[in-house]
Design a protein around this motif. Structure first.
Motif, short mmCIF file in Angstrom:
data_model
loop_
_atom_site.label_atom_id
_atom_site.label_comp_id
_atom_site.label_asym_id
_atom_site.label_seq_id
_atom_site.Cartn_x
_atom_site.Cartn_y
_atom_site.Cartn_z
N GLY A 284 0.75 -1.27 0.17
CA GLY A 284 0.25 -0.18 0.02
C GLY A 284 0.73 1.22 0.07
O GLY A 284 0.57 1.98 -0.69
N VAL B 277 2.40 1.84 -3.59
CA VAL B 277 1.50 2.17 -4.53
C VAL B 277 0.88 3.82 -4.21
O VAL B 277 0.98 4.45 -5.26
CB VAL B 277 0.41 1.06 -4.70
N HIS B 278 0.75 3.87 -3.04
CA HIS B 278 0.19 5.18 -2.55
C HIS B 278 1.26 6.37 -3.03
O HIS B 278 0.72 7.27 -3.68
CB HIS B 278 0.20 5.46 -1.21
N ASP C 105 -7.23 5.86 -3.32
CA ASP C 105 -7.68 4.53 -3.35
C ASP C 105 -8.12 3.86 -4.66
O ASP C 105 -7.86 2.77 -4.96
CB ASP C 105 -9.06 4.48 -2.49
N LYS D 114 -4.79 2.82 -6.17
CA LYS D 114 -4.40 1.65 -5.82
C LYS D 114 -5.19 0.37 -6.24
O LYS D 114 -4.48 -0.58 -6.91
CB LYS D 114 -4.46 1.61 -4.39
N TRP E 252 0.41 -6.93 -5.54
CA TRP E 252 -0.65 -7.35 -4.84
C TRP E 252 -0.96 -8.77 -4.79
O TRP E 252 -1.20 -9.68 -3.78
CB TRP E 252 -1.91 -6.68 -5.18
#
Length: 350
Positions: A193, A196-197, A232, A235, A266
């Motif tokens: 997370g 990717v953020h 979000d 992501k 992921w």
């Protein structure tokens, strides 16, 4: 979304001409041709991305489109069209800068089914300098065309912050894949997370919307919930890309190399969460190997763990959660914009 491509192309040519006439640096004939080729390639990528449903999705989320939604149907002036197109050019150049450096660092063979530019023997490491040239256009365009705007300083801060955070995300992504640092035990949902953020969602989803909000007279600190939703979405798009690169139709020509490259994807994070001890041993022994047999073994394990079903569940739950968050936004115009962006992404097949 309305197609503003023709206006964008006009503005692109204006900004390119400004570079050629910039008094800060006089281009000589061969350097002028080199820069012209750089901008021609970037323009070609932009056009192909808009014509090809499988292209770089975020390039189709233009500042112009976002700004039009925020204007709630009001006709845009010529000045607004120019400024929004100029900001989109800046975003494209920032993206091109990151992609050129990313390709050099990651050493992939292709990007979007085309040979990476730095693989051209006439280019090689000159691609790094090209990226810097593109990146340096951003503050010069902002200074020339936005200096008298109330949001000028906010724009400078926005681009600076997004660039800094993206570079940090890329640093984390690179460090964990170094040969001496490869360790699957480090991989987790939290690490994924974070990467990717910072590495993807900031410039791909948040930046064009933030630019449009500033042009509309909004303060970004009043739209923190909007930013969270966009991150979000970013992501979700990245998860989707990784999923299709692994499980997509081989005939499409799009095959990812996350397994070979030991990427914190992921899929591998989910596999680690679902594996029993024996399956985890198989994953540790085969992940990050260039051997096609090892890659096939990892994909077989993904199938045993039903990661396709896990992704389908994630996709539905994520969509429902995003809709709830979007409908909680106080601005009706922002809601319409965010729902339109989500519709572009949801269950995208390429």
């Amino acid at each position: 979304m309305r197609d503003f491509r023709s206006k964008f192309l006009d503005v692109f040519q204006v900004l390119k001409s400004e570079l050629f006439d910039d008094p800060a640096f006089e281009l000589i004939d061969f350097s002028r041709q080199w820069v012209d080729n750089t901008f021609t390639l970037e323009l070609k990528n932009y056009i192909e991305d808009h014509q090809n449903p499988g292209g770089t999705l975020n390039r189709r989320f233009s500042v112009l489109d976002c700004y039009k939604f925020l204007k709630e149907g009001k006709e845009l002036t010529d000045d607004e069209l120019f400024l929004a197109s100029a900001l989109q050019c800046c975003i494209n150049w920032l993206q091109a800068f990151f992609l050129e450096l990313d390709d050099i660092l990651d050493k992939p063979h292709t990007r979007q089914d085309q040979d990476c530019w730095f693989k051209d023997p006439k280019v090689c490491m000159f691609a790094a300098n090209n990226g810097v040239i593109l990146r340096q256009r951003i503050p010069r365009v902002l200074r020339k065309h936005f200096r008298d705007k109330k949001y000028y300083v906010d724009l400078l801060h926005l681009f600076d912050q997004v660039e800094f955070q993206t570079a940090g995300g890329q640093m984390n992504n690179l460090l964990i894949t170094l040969e001496d640092e490869k360790d699957l035990s480090k991989y987790s949902s939290d690490l994924y997370g974070r990467i990717v953020h910072y590495k993807t969602a900031n410039y791909s989803f948040y930046l064009p919307v933030a630019c449009a909000l500033l042009m509309s007279g909004e303060k970004l600190e009043d739209h923190l919930d909007t930013k969270s939703i966009l991150m979000d979405m970013g992501k979700y798009l990245q998860v989707q890309i990784e999923y299709h690169d692994c499980f997509g139709d081989p005939q499409s020509g799009k095959t990812g190399t996350d397994i070979e490259d030991f990427k914190c994807s992921w899929l591998v994070v989910k596999a680690l969460e679902l594996c029993n001890d024996e399956q985890k041993k198989v994953l540790y022994e085969n992940y990050g190997k260039q051997d096609p047999v090892c890659v096939a073994t990892v994909k077989q394990l993904y199938n045993e763990l039903n990661l396709q079903g896990v992704f389908a569940e994630y996709e539905c739950q994520n969509y429902e959660s995003l809709i709830i968050s979007i409908e909680a936004c106080p601005s009706a115009a922002v809601q319409v914009l965010l729902k339109s962006l989500l519709a572009e992404v949801y269950k995208r097949q390429n």
